[in-house]
Scaffold this active site. Structure first.
Site, short mmCIF file in Angstrom:
data_model
loop_
_atom_site.label_atom_id
_atom_site.label_comp_id
_atom_site.label_asym_id
_atom_site.label_seq_id
_atom_site.Cartn_x
_atom_site.Cartn_y
_atom_site.Cartn_z
N ARG A 83 50.48 -43.97 81.58
CA ARG A 83 50.44 -44.89 82.61
C ARG A 83 49.37 -46.04 82.31
NH1 ARG A 83 48.45 -43.38 87.09
NH2 ARG A 83 48.07 -41.35 86.52
N ILE B 200 40.89 -53.92 85.95
CA ILE B 200 42.06 -54.23 85.33
C ILE B 200 43.20 -53.54 86.26
CG2 ILE B 200 43.47 -53.53 83.29
CD1 ILE B 200 40.68 -55.04 82.65
N TYR C 9 31.50 -41.53 88.39
CA TYR C 9 32.46 -42.35 87.55
C TYR C 9 31.15 -42.94 86.64
CZ TYR C 9 35.98 -45.42 85.79
OH TYR C 9 36.82 -46.21 85.18
P1 NDP Z 1 45.41 -44.79 85.37
O1 NDP Z 1 45.13 -44.03 86.46
O2 NDP Z 1 46.57 -45.95 85.47
O3 NDP Z 1 46.34 -43.87 84.08
C1 NDP Z 1 45.56 -42.71 83.60
C2 NDP Z 1 46.03 -41.91 82.67
O4 NDP Z 1 45.35 -40.99 82.27
C3 NDP Z 1 47.39 -41.50 82.94
O5 NDP Z 1 48.20 -41.43 81.83
C4 NDP Z 1 47.26 -39.92 83.38
O6 NDP Z 1 48.19 -39.18 83.10
C5 NDP Z 1 45.98 -39.58 82.41
N1 NDP Z 1 45.21 -38.48 82.70
C6 NDP Z 1 44.23 -38.58 83.67
N2 NDP Z 1 43.74 -37.40 83.80
C7 NDP Z 1 43.94 -36.67 82.62
C8 NDP Z 1 43.71 -35.49 82.04
N3 NDP Z 1 42.78 -34.53 82.62
N4 NDP Z 1 44.20 -35.16 80.61
C9 NDP Z 1 45.22 -35.95 80.07
N5 NDP Z 1 45.72 -37.31 80.55
C10 NDP Z 1 45.00 -37.49 81.90
O7 NDP Z 1 44.13 -45.18 84.53
P2 NDP Z 1 43.94 -46.66 83.99
O8 NDP Z 1 44.80 -47.04 83.09
O9 NDP Z 1 43.29 -47.68 84.93
O10 NDP Z 1 42.46 -46.30 83.16
C11 NDP Z 1 42.49 -45.86 81.86
C12 NDP Z 1 41.03 -45.72 81.40
O11 NDP Z 1 40.43 -46.98 81.37
C13 NDP Z 1 40.44 -44.57 82.02
O12 NDP Z 1 39.27 -43.97 81.34
C14 NDP Z 1 39.65 -45.41 83.09
O13 NDP Z 1 38.35 -44.92 83.62
C15 NDP Z 1 39.20 -46.87 82.28
N6 NDP Z 1 38.72 -47.98 83.13
C16 NDP Z 1 39.91 -48.48 83.76
C17 NDP Z 1 39.52 -49.62 84.80
C18 NDP Z 1 40.64 -50.10 85.62
O14 NDP Z 1 40.05 -51.13 86.41
N7 NDP Z 1 41.90 -49.67 85.77
C19 NDP Z 1 38.26 -50.29 84.52
C20 NDP Z 1 37.47 -49.65 83.68
C21 NDP Z 1 37.72 -48.45 83.10
P3 NDP Z 1 49.01 -38.49 84.32
O15 NDP Z 1 49.91 -39.83 84.94
O16 NDP Z 1 49.92 -37.46 83.68
O17 NDP Z 1 48.11 -38.37 85.43
#
Ligand code: NDP
Length: 248
Positions: free
Chosen positions: A16, A189, A156
């Site tokens: 995702r 984002i 976080y």
């Molecule tokens: P999302 O919540 O949209 O997606 C998270 C993804 O990580 C999913 O594919 C989820 O899988 C996977 N995931 C979560 N926990 C685990 C785990 N323990 N093991 C394996 N996979 C895992 O997050 P974002 O795309 O928004 O964020 C991606 C990265 O960017 C993160 O590190 C976030 O902290 C960072 N970020 C995001 C920001 C934002 O505004 N969105 C801003 C700054 C940083 P599943 O669907 O199976 O749960």
């Protein structure tokens, strides 16, 4: 030697959001991609299918990065199926936002375990074979919260600041062996992670973004794709903020 020679990339949390956009973008650039996810199998299969339409091999595996054995098994299994890994994007992350006074042990540990320990587990497993081949690169997903701090996110922010220290140390450690490591620090984002913000909070936050909009996962993926490419061959130990002019 180029890390693009092998053109096999690993992306944690590719089912995702930003991770899914990175999988898509790397596939478009001709990389075979192995990605992991934690729970949402349907979403993972959709990403696998869509990215596979670029004619590359894409493999989704359920693996929890907070678990060292699962992270290692994912890396080894993907290398076994796709071949030597040239790039790792350590992206998987979660939030459990709460003011510090109300933060439970669980809120704290889940966020540290996934965001920071997860980066340690995946990088350790992927970097070891890169060292032997003397090529490869790592991109970690930090956050503006890790650079500047963010109220309600002590857990976080600590994890994301830890990722920056980790990435800078790693860059120094593995640079002499031909491996690069950089961190990307996104601002706001548009993904599921930010999708639950109440409208009032979104408006307040947007007022502090110079471009007056959230970024897209694709805009973060573009930067990540650049960092793993040979066009970024002299970039290591850097933290690249992608936040549309966010003033925290
Ligand atoms: P999302 O919540 O949209 O997606 C998270 C993804 O990580 C999913 O594919 C989820 O899988 C996977 N995931 C979560 N926990 C685990 C785990 N323990 N093991 C394996 N996979 C895992 O997050 P974002 O795309 O928004 O964020 C991606 C990265 O960017 C993160 O590190 C976030 O902290 C960072 N970020 C995001 C920001 C934002 O505004 N969105 C801003 C700054 C940083 P599943 O669907 O199976 O749960």
């Amino acid at each position: 030697m180029s890390n693009e020679n092998t053109k096999v990339a690993l992306v944690s949390g590719g089912s995702r959001g930003i991770g899914a956009a990175v999988v898509q973008r790397l596939a478009q650039d001709g990389w075979d991609v192995g990605f992991c996810y934690r729970a949402d199998e349907e979403a993972a299969r959709r990403v696998e299918k869509r990215a596979g339409e670029y004619g590359v091999r894409v493999r989704a595996v359920r693996a929890d990065v907070s678990n060292p054995a699962e992270a290692k098994e994912w890396v080894l299994r993907t290398e076994g199926e796709l071949g030597p890994v040239g790039a790792l994007v350590a992206n998987a992350g979660i939030t459990r936002d709460r003011p510090l006074a109300l933060m439970s042990d669980d809120d704290w540990h889940q966020v540290i375990d996934t965001n920071l320990d997860g980066v340690f587990h995946t990088c350790r497993a992927a970097v070891f074979p890169m060292l032997k081949r003397r090529t490869g690169c790592v991109v970690t997903l930090s956050s503006v919260a890790g650079v500047h701090g963010n109220a309600g996110q002590t857990n976080y922010s600590a994890a994301k600041a830890g990722i920056i220290g980790f990435t800078k140390a790693l860059a120094k450690e593995v640079g002499p062996h031909g491996i690069r490591a950089n961190a990307v620090a996104p601002g706001l984002i548009e993904t599921d992670m930010t999708g639950t913000l109440p409208a009032r909070d979104r408006d307040r936050l947007l007022a502090s973004v110079a471009l007056r909009r959230f970024g897209t996962a694709e805009e973060v993926a573009d930067l990540t794709a650049f960092l793993v490419s040979d066009r970024a061959s002299y970039l290591t130990g850097s933290v690249l903020e992608v936040h549309g002019g966010l003033a925290l």
